[in-house]
Scaffold this active site. Sequence first.
Site, short mmCIF file in Angstrom:
data_model
loop_
_atom_site.label_atom_id
_atom_site.label_comp_id
_atom_site.label_asym_id
_atom_site.label_seq_id
_atom_site.Cartn_x
_atom_site.Cartn_y
_atom_site.Cartn_z
CB VAL A 78 -0.97 0.01 1.20
CG1 VAL A 78 -1.97 -1.14 1.09
CG2 VAL A 78 -0.23 -0.04 2.54
CG ASP A 79 5.20 0.96 -0.36
OD1 ASP A 79 5.40 1.18 -1.57
OD2 ASP A 79 5.61 -0.08 0.20
CG HIS A 118 -3.58 -6.06 -0.86
ND1 HIS A 118 -2.52 -6.82 -0.42
CD2 HIS A 118 -4.48 -6.94 -1.36
CE1 HIS A 118 -2.77 -8.10 -0.63
NE2 HIS A 118 -3.95 -8.19 -1.21
CB CYS A 130 -15.94 9.69 2.15
SG CYS A 130 -17.37 10.14 3.18
CB SER A 169 4.71 -13.92 2.80
OG SER A 169 3.32 -13.74 2.52
CG ASN A 184 10.93 -13.72 -1.01
OD1 ASN A 184 11.07 -12.69 -0.35
ND2 ASN A 184 9.83 -14.43 -0.97
#
Length: 239
Positions: free
Chosen positions: A92-93, A108, A116, A177, A201
């Site tokens: 979400v960054d 995500h 709102c 992950s 990874n």
Amino acid sequence: MNLFVLTGAGISAESGLGTFRDPGGLWRRFDPMRLATPEAFAAEPDEVHAFYNLRRRGVREAAPNAAHAALVRLEAGLAARGGHLFLCTQNVDDLHERAGARAVTHMHGELMRVRCTACGEGRPWPEDLSVETACPSCGRRGGMRPDVVWFGEVPLHLDAIADALDEADLFVAIGTSGAVYPAAGFVARVRGAGIPTHEINLAPSDTAGLFDAATYGPATRAVPAFVDGLLRETGGSTP
């Protein structure tokens, strides 16, 4: 070449943003079922806002790293060769965008946006939120929430993601992950269609056994090396 790249928290870890399930990760220090659900927001909005304000400040203070920059080079390099990069992130960054990525699919949601719950209006929002924050569109207070996907909510852009997976010539997962669905199921989907797969990874993911190839190490080293090699293979020097 049509390349599908899925990124997870591991690509941003070296920028100082905590991962979730590793020792010391966010979910080891905070209970997600108390802070990352619609029910939690309805019951304890002040606490939820405090948690996400903390995360938002962390994103503001972070900077893109060499792995983010390498994917920008990959996007440009593939485009110059007539190819396409579909960059899908679980994060979400906004570090991909700040590194210069032109097209990022946030399945995500985005921490630096708000929505709102009263009128549904969404907009960029880099500052703190509280129950006193009024919606600029409808004026209601108490309904402004981070524009992220919480547990129990449906991820975003699933149709576009499915189309891009089906059209991919190569699937690459970076810093994931392999534990969060539906993203964890992408590798099985493309493998079933005969599409080559590669995991990058720090350590093997929960789905590592499904990948055809793997590179393990810090993202700031592994991703640039992978990008350089792939661009050489697809013709010409790297940008």
